[in-house]
Design a protein around this motif. Structure first.
Motif, PDB file in Angstrom:
ATOM      1  N   GLN A   1       0.826  -1.198   0.000  1.00 51.06           N
ATOM      2  CA  GLN A   1       0.000   0.000   0.000  1.00 51.06           C
ATOM      3  C   GLN A   1       0.865   1.254   0.000  1.00 51.06           C
ATOM      4  O   GLN A   1       1.867   1.335   0.705  1.00 51.06           O
ATOM      5  CB  GLN A   1      -0.916   0.013   1.220  1.00 51.06           C
ATOM      6  CG  GLN A   1      -1.909   1.164   1.220  1.00 51.06           C
ATOM      7  CD  GLN A   1      -2.789   1.153   2.453  1.00 51.06           C
ATOM      8  OE1 GLN A   1      -2.296   1.038   3.573  1.00 51.06           O
ATOM      9  NE2 GLN A   1      -4.094   1.268   2.250  1.00 51.06           N
ATOM     10  N   ALA A   2       0.479   2.223  -0.808  1.00 49.48           N
ATOM     11  CA  ALA A   2       1.208   3.490  -0.869  1.00 49.48           C
ATOM     12  C   ALA A   2       0.987   4.282   0.413  1.00 49.48           C
ATOM     13  O   ALA A   2      -0.036   4.143   1.091  1.00 49.48           O
ATOM     14  CB  ALA A   2       0.744   4.303  -2.068  1.00 49.48           C
TER      15      ALA A   2
ATOM     16  N   THR B   1       8.421  11.550   4.281  1.00 47.23           N
ATOM     17  CA  THR B   1       7.824  11.623   2.952  1.00 47.23           C
ATOM     18  C   THR B   1       7.557  13.096   2.668  1.00 47.23           C
ATOM     19  O   THR B   1       6.966  13.788   3.492  1.00 47.23           O
ATOM     20  CB  THR B   1       6.510  10.834   2.910  1.00 47.23           C
ATOM     21  OG1 THR B   1       6.773   9.481   3.309  1.00 47.23           O
ATOM     22  CG2 THR B   1       5.911  10.853   1.511  1.00 47.23           C
TER      23      THR B   1
ATOM     24  N   ARG C   1       0.551   8.222  -6.744  1.00 47.40           N
ATOM     25  CA  ARG C   1       0.975   7.272  -5.707  1.00 47.40           C
ATOM     26  C   ARG C   1       2.335   7.710  -5.171  1.00 47.40           C
ATOM     27  O   ARG C   1       3.267   7.959  -5.950  1.00 47.40           O
ATOM     28  CB  ARG C   1       1.071   5.863  -6.295  1.00 47.40           C
ATOM     29  CG  ARG C   1       1.583   4.821  -5.299  1.00 47.40           C
ATOM     30  CD  ARG C   1       1.872   3.492  -5.984  1.00 47.40           C
ATOM     31  NE  ARG C   1       2.550   2.591  -5.063  1.00 47.40           N
ATOM     32  CZ  ARG C   1       1.933   1.671  -4.310  1.00 47.40           C
ATOM     33  NH1 ARG C   1       0.621   1.546  -4.393  1.00 47.40           N
ATOM     34  NH2 ARG C   1       2.615   0.891  -3.495  1.00 47.40           N
ATOM     35  N   ILE C   2       2.433   7.797  -3.846  1.00 53.48           N
ATOM     36  CA  ILE C   2       3.675   8.209  -3.196  1.00 53.48           C
ATOM     37  C   ILE C   2       4.004   7.191  -2.112  1.00 53.48           C
ATOM     38  O   ILE C   2       3.192   6.942  -1.211  1.00 53.48           O
ATOM     39  CB  ILE C   2       3.548   9.617  -2.573  1.00 53.48           C
ATOM     40  CG1 ILE C   2       3.181  10.641  -3.652  1.00 53.48           C
ATOM     41  CG2 ILE C   2       4.853  10.007  -1.877  1.00 53.48           C
ATOM     42  CD1 ILE C   2       2.918  12.032  -3.089  1.00 53.48           C
ATOM     43  N   ASP C   3       5.191   6.595  -2.187  1.00 54.87           N
ATOM     44  CA  ASP C   3       5.615   5.630  -1.178  1.00 54.87           C
ATOM     45  C   ASP C   3       6.290   6.346  -0.013  1.00 54.87           C
ATOM     46  O   ASP C   3       6.757   7.484  -0.139  1.00 54.87           O
ATOM     47  CB  ASP C   3       6.574   4.605  -1.785  1.00 54.87           C
ATOM     48  CG  ASP C   3       5.883   3.703  -2.791  1.00 54.87           C
ATOM     49  OD1 ASP C   3       4.689   3.396  -2.599  1.00 54.87           O
ATOM     50  OD2 ASP C   3       6.541   3.309  -3.779  1.00 54.87           O
TER      51      ASP C   3
ATOM     52  N   CYS D   1       6.429  15.236 -10.797  1.00 50.90           N
ATOM     53  CA  CYS D   1       5.133  15.010 -11.425  1.00 50.90           C
ATOM     54  C   CYS D   1       4.688  16.291 -12.112  1.00 50.90           C
ATOM     55  O   CYS D   1       4.540  17.331 -11.458  1.00 50.90           O
ATOM     56  CB  CYS D   1       4.099  14.573 -10.391  1.00 50.90           C
ATOM     57  SG  CYS D   1       4.492  12.989  -9.626  1.00 50.90           S
TER      58      CYS D   1
ATOM     59  N   ASN E   1      -4.547  10.874 -10.504  1.00 53.24           N
ATOM     60  CA  ASN E   1      -3.952   9.699  -9.863  1.00 53.24           C
ATOM     61  C   ASN E   1      -2.508  10.009  -9.483  1.00 53.24           C
ATOM     62  O   ASN E   1      -1.736  10.526 -10.292  1.00 53.24           O
ATOM     63  CB  ASN E   1      -3.984   8.491 -10.810  1.00 53.24           C
ATOM     64  CG  ASN E   1      -5.394   8.030 -11.101  1.00 53.24           C
ATOM     65  OD1 ASN E   1      -6.010   7.346 -10.294  1.00 53.24           O
ATOM     66  ND2 ASN E   1      -5.912   8.411 -12.264  1.00 53.24           N
TER      67      ASN E   1
ATOM     68  N   ASP F   1       9.484   8.902  -0.055  1.00 53.28           N
ATOM     69  CA  ASP F   1       9.644   9.580  -1.344  1.00 53.28           C
ATOM     70  C   ASP F   1       9.748  11.092  -1.153  1.00 53.28           C
ATOM     71  O   ASP F   1       9.230  11.644  -0.174  1.00 53.28           O
ATOM     72  CB  ASP F   1       8.444   9.303  -2.263  1.00 53.28           C
ATOM     73  CG  ASP F   1       8.609   8.034  -3.088  1.00 53.28           C
ATOM     74  OD1 ASP F   1       9.719   7.473  -3.093  1.00 53.28           O
ATOM     75  OD2 ASP F   1       7.627   7.613  -3.720  1.00 53.28           O
TER      76      ASP F   1
ATOM     77  N   ASP G   1       5.123  11.447 -14.822  1.00 53.85           N
ATOM     78  CA  ASP G   1       5.712  11.130 -13.523  1.00 53.85           C
ATOM     79  C   ASP G   1       7.118  10.621 -13.805  1.00 53.85           C
ATOM     80  O   ASP G   1       7.305   9.501 -14.279  1.00 53.85           O
ATOM     81  CB  ASP G   1       4.852  10.082 -12.818  1.00 53.85           C
ATOM     82  CG  ASP G   1       5.276   9.842 -11.371  1.00 53.85           C
ATOM     83  OD1 ASP G   1       6.459  10.101 -11.054  1.00 53.85           O
ATOM     84  OD2 ASP G   1       4.437   9.391 -10.572  1.00 53.85           O
TER      85      ASP G   1
ATOM     86  N   ALA H   1      -6.626   8.248  -6.089  1.00 54.57           N
ATOM     87  CA  ALA H   1      -7.157   7.361  -7.120  1.00 54.57           C
ATOM     88  C   ALA H   1      -8.374   8.001  -7.767  1.00 54.57           C
ATOM     89  O   ALA H   1      -9.436   8.095  -7.145  1.00 54.57           O
ATOM     90  CB  ALA H   1      -7.524   6.004  -6.509  1.00 54.57           C
TER      91      ALA H   1
ATOM     92  N   ASP I   1      -2.050   7.936  -1.652  1.00 57.90           N
ATOM     93  CA  ASP I   1      -2.613   7.408  -2.896  1.00 57.90           C
ATOM     94  C   ASP I   1      -3.860   8.205  -3.270  1.00 57.90           C
ATOM     95  O   ASP I   1      -4.846   8.203  -2.538  1.00 57.90           O
ATOM     96  CB  ASP I   1      -2.974   5.936  -2.715  1.00 57.90           C
ATOM     97  CG  ASP I   1      -3.251   5.250  -4.053  1.00 57.90           C
ATOM     98  OD1 ASP I   1      -3.053   5.896  -5.101  1.00 57.90           O
ATOM     99  OD2 ASP I   1      -3.646   4.072  -4.037  1.00 57.90           O
TER     100      ASP I   1
END
Length: 287
Positions: free
Chosen positions: A3-4, A201, A31-33, A220, A29, A36, A232, A9, A7
């Protein structure tokens, strides 16, 4: 796939009433882990700050899914599950407080620190603030008032305030935009080092493409309003990055490619807006 940490979506955001609503984001959309460092760039008004507000829990999506820190409701950040640090273009400080006390404000309001604030504000917490100030080159300035510091020094103090409560998520909204180029570059190096040391993050909104390429792990690019993520890109340069690196040919090529992508997005956005302006209104169609 894990799971990010963040996120978005198919997130859509509309401002205003239905009849006069402004579509700020359209099925976006992202997504960032965890850990990051993401830079959002794009034309003015494309929704960069809207994404920041969503992630901060200051705004809810009109539709779509949003996860921050593994939780579906970012407005529940007050529970302490995800600690957030904030730094803006204007490093607003309370003029009646010392720099040290301004830096300690998050410890006064964020759990789990606030329950111990009265007991630790003159000891452990003050020492924490002084250590951060020393790390950013402000050793000995803790007792000064905000009006006694330059803009660059205040922005350094603002970064300390954003980091003192050990946030898992750091939101930066053009924090260096009002500074001269020399001070701005100094703070890029400082911000990179703080991120490498703490590894929060980070979500950075900026118009400075060199800044984005210097600091971010990914950049991005957003379209004109209504905003979407058009591109991205991973930033390939090793760390720690240096100012001489930012003038190297491959670095300049990346910046130029980003500039051209944003120019294309702006041109496309202008064409869409012109088409909408020339579209007959219902009354004209009926006539």
């Amino acid at each position: 796939m894990t799971q990010a940490f963040i996120d978005l979506a198919d997130v859509t955001v509309r401002y205003g009433t239905q009849a006069n609503a402004t579509l700020a984001l359209d099925r976006t959309n992202l997504r960032i882990d965890q850990g990051d460092f993401i830079a959002l760039v794009g034309p003015s008004g494309c929704g960069k700050s809207t994404i920041l507000k969503l992630v901060a829990g200051l705004l809810q999506p009109s539709s779509g899914g949003l996860i921050v820190g593994g939780r579906e409701s970012p407005s529940s950040q007050q529970s302490g599950k995800t600690r957030i640090g904030l730094a803006f273009q204007n490093p607003t400080m309370l003029p009646w407080l010392s720099i040290r006390d301004n830096v300690m404000i998050p410890l006064k309001i964020v759990e789990p620190f606030r329950q111990d604030y009265a007991k630790k504000k003159r000891g452990e917490f003050a020492e924490r603030a002084e250590a951060l100030l020393a790390q950013v080159g402000l050793k000995g300035f803790g007792d000064k008032r905000p009006w006694q510091l330059s803009g660059g020094m205040l922005q350094r103090a603002s970064l300390c305030r954003a980091l003192i409560h050990e946030p898992q998520l750091l939101l930066l909204d053009e924090p260096f935009g009002a500074l001269d180029s020399f001070t701005r570059e100094e703070l890029w190096s400082l911000t990179q080092q703080l991120w490498m040391d703490k590894k929060p993050t980070v979500l950075l909104v900026t118009h400075d493409l060199r800044e984005a390429a210097y600091l971010a792990t990914r950049i991005c690019v957003m379209s004109s309003r209504p905003g979407r993520i058009l591109e991205d890109r991973e930033v390939p340069f090793e760390r720690p990055r240096t100012l001489p690196m930012s003038y190297a040919p491959d670095f300049s090529t990346l910046v130029q490619e980003l500039r051209m992508r944003i120019a294309e997005a702006r041109t496309a956005g202008d064409a869409v807006q012109a088409s909408a302006d020339n579209e007959p209104t219902p009354a004209r169609k009926a006539a």
